[in-house]
Write an enzyme that holds these catalytic residues in place. Sequence first.
Site, PDB file in Angstrom:
ATOM      1  N   HIS A 193       0.492  -1.122   0.357  1.00 26.50           N
ATOM      2  CA  HIS A 193      -0.076   0.062  -0.053  1.00 26.50           C
ATOM      3  C   HIS A 193       0.846   1.377  -0.112  1.00 26.50           C
ATOM      4  O   HIS A 193       1.707   1.275   0.584  1.00 26.50           O
ATOM      5  CB  HIS A 193      -0.920   0.586   1.652  1.00 26.50           C
ATOM      6  CG  HIS A 193      -0.085   0.259   2.135  1.00 26.50           C
ATOM      7  ND1 HIS A 193       0.055  -0.954   3.726  1.00 26.50           N
ATOM      8  CD2 HIS A 193       0.247   1.291   3.062  1.00 26.50           C
ATOM      9  CE1 HIS A 193       0.654  -0.665   4.408  1.00 26.50           C
ATOM     10  NE2 HIS A 193       0.962   0.750   4.214  1.00 26.50           N
ATOM     11  N   GLU A 233      -3.384   3.536   3.136  1.00 28.33           N
ATOM     12  CA  GLU A 233      -3.853   4.058   4.260  1.00 28.33           C
ATOM     13  C   GLU A 233      -3.560   5.464   4.523  1.00 28.33           C
ATOM     14  O   GLU A 233      -2.251   6.501   4.361  1.00 28.33           O
ATOM     15  CB  GLU A 233      -2.326   2.772   5.261  1.00 28.33           C
ATOM     16  CG  GLU A 233      -2.445   3.360   6.465  1.00 28.33           C
ATOM     17  CD  GLU A 233      -1.050   2.259   7.699  1.00 28.33           C
ATOM     18  OE1 GLU A 233      -1.280   2.345   8.815  1.00 28.33           O
ATOM     19  OE2 GLU A 233       0.177   2.520   6.988  1.00 28.33           O
ATOM     20  N   GLN A 237       4.523   7.513   2.684  1.00 34.29           N
ATOM     21  CA  GLN A 237       5.046   5.901   2.663  1.00 34.29           C
ATOM     22  C   GLN A 237       4.712   5.292   1.444  1.00 34.29           C
ATOM     23  O   GLN A 237       3.569   4.985   0.749  1.00 34.29           O
ATOM     24  CB  GLN A 237       5.310   5.658   4.296  1.00 34.29           C
ATOM     25  CG  GLN A 237       3.420   4.958   4.373  1.00 34.29           C
ATOM     26  CD  GLN A 237       3.244   3.905   5.610  1.00 34.29           C
ATOM     27  OE1 GLN A 237       3.504   4.602   6.667  1.00 34.29           O
ATOM     28  NE2 GLN A 237       2.578   2.882   6.093  1.00 34.29           N
ATOM     29  N   GLU A 283       8.158   1.458   3.935  1.00 34.80           N
ATOM     30  CA  GLU A 283       7.514   0.241   5.031  1.00 34.80           C
ATOM     31  C   GLU A 283       7.442  -1.218   4.001  1.00 34.80           C
ATOM     32  O   GLU A 283       7.489  -1.760   3.180  1.00 34.80           O
ATOM     33  CB  GLU A 283       5.948   0.471   5.859  1.00 34.80           C
ATOM     34  CG  GLU A 283       5.339  -0.288   6.316  1.00 34.80           C
ATOM     35  CD  GLU A 283       4.276  -0.285   6.838  1.00 34.80           C
ATOM     36  OE1 GLU A 283       4.067   0.011   8.317  1.00 34.80           O
ATOM     37  OE2 GLU A 283       3.738   0.632   6.104  1.00 34.80           O
ATOM     38  N   ASN A 295       4.204 -11.159   6.312  1.00 40.29           N
ATOM     39  CA  ASN A 295       3.327 -11.793   6.912  1.00 40.29           C
ATOM     40  C   ASN A 295       3.429 -13.421   6.966  1.00 40.29           C
ATOM     41  O   ASN A 295       3.790 -13.943   6.329  1.00 40.29           O
ATOM     42  CB  ASN A 295       2.254 -11.501   5.816  1.00 40.29           C
ATOM     43  CG  ASN A 295       1.650 -10.235   5.543  1.00 40.29           C
ATOM     44  OD1 ASN A 295       0.859  -9.217   6.087  1.00 40.29           O
ATOM     45  ND2 ASN A 295       2.454  -9.300   4.438  1.00 40.29           N
ATOM     46  N   GLN A 308       8.470   0.374  -9.820  1.00 37.32           N
ATOM     47  CA  GLN A 308       9.638   0.808  -9.619  1.00 37.32           C
ATOM     48  C   GLN A 308       9.161   2.010  -8.243  1.00 37.32           C
ATOM     49  O   GLN A 308       7.941   2.626  -8.839  1.00 37.32           O
ATOM     50  CB  GLN A 308      10.969   1.701 -10.252  1.00 37.32           C
ATOM     51  CG  GLN A 308      10.491   2.209 -11.429  1.00 37.32           C
ATOM     52  CD  GLN A 308      10.989   2.377 -12.512  1.00 37.32           C
ATOM     53  OE1 GLN A 308      11.343   1.208 -13.205  1.00 37.32           O
ATOM     54  NE2 GLN A 308      10.493   4.142 -12.877  1.00 37.32           N
ATOM     55  N   PRO A 353      24.183   7.189 -18.770  1.00 35.30           N
ATOM     56  CA  PRO A 353      23.216   7.749 -19.623  1.00 35.30           C
ATOM     57  C   PRO A 353      21.734   7.262 -20.142  1.00 35.30           C
ATOM     58  O   PRO A 353      22.220   5.914 -21.157  1.00 35.30           O
ATOM     59  CB  PRO A 353      23.500   8.771 -20.184  1.00 35.30           C
ATOM     60  CG  PRO A 353      24.910   8.382 -20.599  1.00 35.30           C
ATOM     61  CD  PRO A 353      25.418   7.336 -19.468  1.00 35.30           C
ATOM     62  N   VAL A 399      15.545   2.584  -8.716  1.00 36.53           N
ATOM     63  CA  VAL A 399      16.405   3.094  -9.818  1.00 36.53           C
ATOM     64  C   VAL A 399      16.875   3.987  -8.897  1.00 36.53           C
ATOM     65  O   VAL A 399      16.332   5.075  -8.713  1.00 36.53           O
ATOM     66  CB  VAL A 399      15.328   3.476 -11.686  1.00 36.53           C
ATOM     67  CG1 VAL A 399      15.746   4.433 -12.225  1.00 36.53           C
ATOM     68  CG2 VAL A 399      14.462   3.072 -11.707  1.00 36.53           C
TER      69      VAL A 399
END
Length: 271
Positions: free
Chosen positions: A72, A121, A134, A187, A191, A205, A237, A257
């Site tokens: 999330h 969230e 986050q 974060e 689980n 990304q 580059p 990246v």
Amino acid sequence: MRVNIKVDDLDYTIKFYTEFLGMKVLSRKHFPEEKYSNAVIGFGPQETHFVIGLTSHHNEADKLEVGTTFNHFGIATQDIYNIVEKIRAKGGVITREPGPIATGGTSIFAFVKDPNGYTFELLRRPPTPEPLCQICLNVFDMDRSIEFYSKSLGMNLLLPKFNATEEQYTLAMLGYGSNFTETTIIELKYNYNVTRYTRGNGYAQVAIGTNDVYKSAAAFELVTKEFGGKIIRPPGPIPKIKTKITAFLDTDGFQTVLVDNQDYLKELKKQ
């Protein structure tokens, strides 16, 4: 810092993020020949704020699959109850009503879903310079992931690991600086007993600025020997625009990246 995701309906997504979450459209472009459009949204200028890049493909066969690896986004707000009610009134999806954590904490938070199925969230906090605070990623080995982000990107563990044994998960918050309420964090969530996630094609990304992509890539190469991950784009580059970048996968396959800070600012001035 910027995170890139794929969306189905760009107009509807922008409407949701601006009207309900309070973000602003920072740029928007259409590429008819390539059959896609994109936009950048956030709470402040790209030079100084964490932003979200949205990409919508015009080919119906290229359908969005959010997947379950990305967990999330987090948004800090003083007005959590009002935002939830506005989303509910428009038929939005509330997956957790505003309230404190079950283990007795005092922080108030809620979970909602955007039109594409991405989870946000909402966290009740005082005014902060960075409301988009986050991104949360699901990981399989918490200690290894913490070491990876600490040593490859120089992030700090901003709080001790939090174990929610009743809810069956562990959290860790990493970022730059020391005050997690005033900066953007990554974060990490482990689980319990989950052995597989679906990758999907939604989350692409996260992009982070660096003063030297070559030194950053060299440091990352050393980290991979100990913790895993791999470089997927050597430092150098980008053709045509000449912005120097490098890209790598972490130990769970999430892409980061690294973008040269000066080159990035030059590109923004051209827009």
